[in-house]
Design an enzyme around this catalytic site. Structure first.
Site, PDB file in Angstrom:
ATOM      1  N   GLU A 194       1.313  -0.715  -0.270  1.00 32.33           N
ATOM      2  CA  GLU A 194      -0.560   0.085  -0.146  1.00 32.33           C
ATOM      3  C   GLU A 194       1.177   1.211  -0.131  1.00 32.33           C
ATOM      4  O   GLU A 194       1.319   1.748   1.183  1.00 32.33           O
ATOM      5  CB  GLU A 194      -0.605  -0.011   1.490  1.00 32.33           C
ATOM      6  CG  GLU A 194      -2.027  -1.236   2.056  1.00 32.33           C
ATOM      7  CD  GLU A 194      -2.700  -1.018   0.409  1.00 32.33           C
ATOM      8  OE1 GLU A 194      -2.906   0.062  -0.336  1.00 32.33           O
ATOM      9  OE2 GLU A 194      -3.082  -1.990  -0.533  1.00 32.33           O
ATOM     10  N   CYS A 219      -1.909   9.307   3.222  1.00 28.65           N
ATOM     11  CA  CYS A 219      -1.814   8.810   1.206  1.00 28.65           C
ATOM     12  C   CYS A 219      -2.369   8.906   0.315  1.00 28.65           C
ATOM     13  O   CYS A 219      -2.176   9.366  -0.899  1.00 28.65           O
ATOM     14  CB  CYS A 219      -1.676   7.036   1.360  1.00 28.65           C
ATOM     15  SG  CYS A 219      -3.193   6.428   2.323  1.00 28.65           S
TER      16      CYS A 219
END
Length: 456
Positions: free
Chosen positions: A210, A244
């Site tokens: 990720e 993010c």
């Protein structure tokens, strides 16, 4: 670090003994984990404030509440997910049954980041435990207060041979990556993700990465300007931009630039006050190095609003930058902070072309009521996930897989996809003994003729 091989060895023995596999045991341990999160809620809120200056609302809505909801969602469905699944069998296998049996990989390494130190540690752990694995959890060294509470929480729920914490800096991560894990789940930067994948490849360990990237936000001229402004400000400046999937740069149709930026300024004042960098409820930058890096980006454009900073608390006011060049440093890497470069456009084709010229982002956000614009953007641009007329919210539904594409990541999780990620799908054909097809064997005279009739 000398104890790391011993930890892995004990985890593998614990897994081999079958302690993690019974469904009722998994449900029971998840129930205990949920209760432990509730028990430690006040301490977690205090720790999140100490490490990142997250307000209580932000701490609960983006960390604690997300974890509690994830556990509830998984527990309600785990019985169904864990059952072997019958699937269709082709005519060539007449008389047999085809079954997919979900089984855990074994011992999983979860490397968590600092920006959401509770959620991004426990969310993958929930999936791994639900699937029946043991877990070694490596939290970030940049959030020591949260790590301390997390360690207490984990030890109150799990035997150390079931879930263990491995705390420390990059040297600990390096040592862990040399161990024979059965699966690795990493959340962090693209650069470190490549290191993780390289280490995993040496032992052929499957990974989920990720990562991140520069996630664009597009506001077309027909958007609800006031609502778009509030949702962009929320998505960008939550956790001081250290998210993010935060909008990394903004495309605004030239006809509405002034109106949108005025509404964004108003939203910033409404959310964070006239001096956000002095607001104790506004997030801080995690480290001096990261703070200095972000300050340097302020030189890459002209602040339309913001630009103020507080060096004593590592805070930078929400900043919108204009007159930014595509080749400037702020546009060459993920910003990961409260700075938002703004560009204008005349037609959507310009935007699509510019986004296509960059690596595939983790997220994309589009504000429009025009179906043709929506189809053009969603149909021509590849990205991990995103929203139309909102920001961030796709990450908060357990019904959607969350993950990147290309440089923004490999694999996905959340909800069923978390269980699926940490589960090997074992395929089994159970053949009948009541009859046999002689043509399958090399001694059959008419075997090839029959096979040609069937396989075509």
């Amino acid at each position: 670090m000398n104890s790391i091989p011993s930890i892995i060895s004990k985890h593998k023995a614990y897994f081999a003994a079958g302690h993690t596999r019974p469904l009722e045991s998994r449900l029971n341990i998840l129930r205990k984990l949920k209760q432990a999160v509730r028990t430690h809620e006040a301490d977690l809120i205090a720790a999140l404030y100490q490490d990142l200056h997250k307000s209580e609302q932000e701490a609960y809505s983006t960390e604690i509440g997300i974890v509690l909801e994830e556990i509830s969602f998984v527990m309600k469905r785990l019985r169904k997910w864990s059952k072997p699944k019958r699937v269709k069998t082709p005519l060539t296998h007449l008389g047999s049954k085809s079954i997919i049996i979900p089984e855990p990989y074994g011992t999983v390494l979860v490397i968590a980041p600092w920006n959401y130190p509770l959620q991004l540690a426990l969310s993958p752990l929930i999936g791994a435990i639900a699937a029946g694995n043991t877990v070694v959890l490596k939290p970030s060294e940049y959030t020591p207060a949260v790590s301390a509470i997390l360690s207490k929480l984990i030890s109150s729920v799990f035997p150390t041979d079931y879930v263990a914490m491995a705390e420390g800096g990059p040297d600990v991560s390096t040592a862990l990556l040399q161990q024979p894990f059965d699966y690795i789940f990493f959340t962090g930067s693209v650069a470190v993700g490549k290191i993780v994948m390289e280490a995993a490849a040496k032992q052929l360990i499957p990974v989920t990465l990720e990562l991140g990237g520069k996630s664009p936000c597009i506001v077309h001229k027909d958007a609800d300007i006031q609502l778009a402004a509030k949702r962009i400000v929320f998505g960008k400046f939550t956790n001081a931009g250290q998210t993010c999937i935060a909008p990394d740069y903004l495309f605004v149709h030239e006809d509405i630039k002034t109106k949108l930026t005025e509404e964004m300024k108003r939203a910033i004042r409404e959310f964070y006050g006239p001096q956000p960098e002095r607001n104790p409820q506004y997030g801080k930058i995690v480290s001096e190095r990261h703070y200095q890096r972000l300050l340097s980006f302020l030189n890459d454009g002209i602040p339309l609003t913001g630009g103020q900073s507080d060096p004593n608390h590592h805070k930078i006011a929400p900043t919108i930058l204009e007159q930014v060049r595509d080749d400037s440093p702020v546009m060459q890497e993920e910003i990961f902070g409260p700075i938002l470069p703004l560009f204008t456009y005349r037609n959507i084709g310009e935007v699509i072309e510019k986004v296509q010229s960059r690596p595939k982002p983790l997220a994309l956000y589009l504000f429009t009521t025009n179906k043709e614009i929506e189809r053009a953007v969603l149909g021509n641009l590849s990205f991990g996930g995103g929203c139309v007329n909102d920001t961030l919210m796709h990450v908060a539904t357990p019904y959607l897989p969350f993950g990147g594409v290309g440089e923004s990541g490999i694999g996905s999780y959340h909800g069923f996809d978390s269980f699926n990620t940490f589960t090997h799908k074992k395929s089994v054909v159970k053949q009948t003994n009541r009859f046999d097809f002689a043509f399958r064997y090399p001694s059959s005279k008419n075997g090839l003729r029959m096979i040609r009739k069937i396989l075509k």
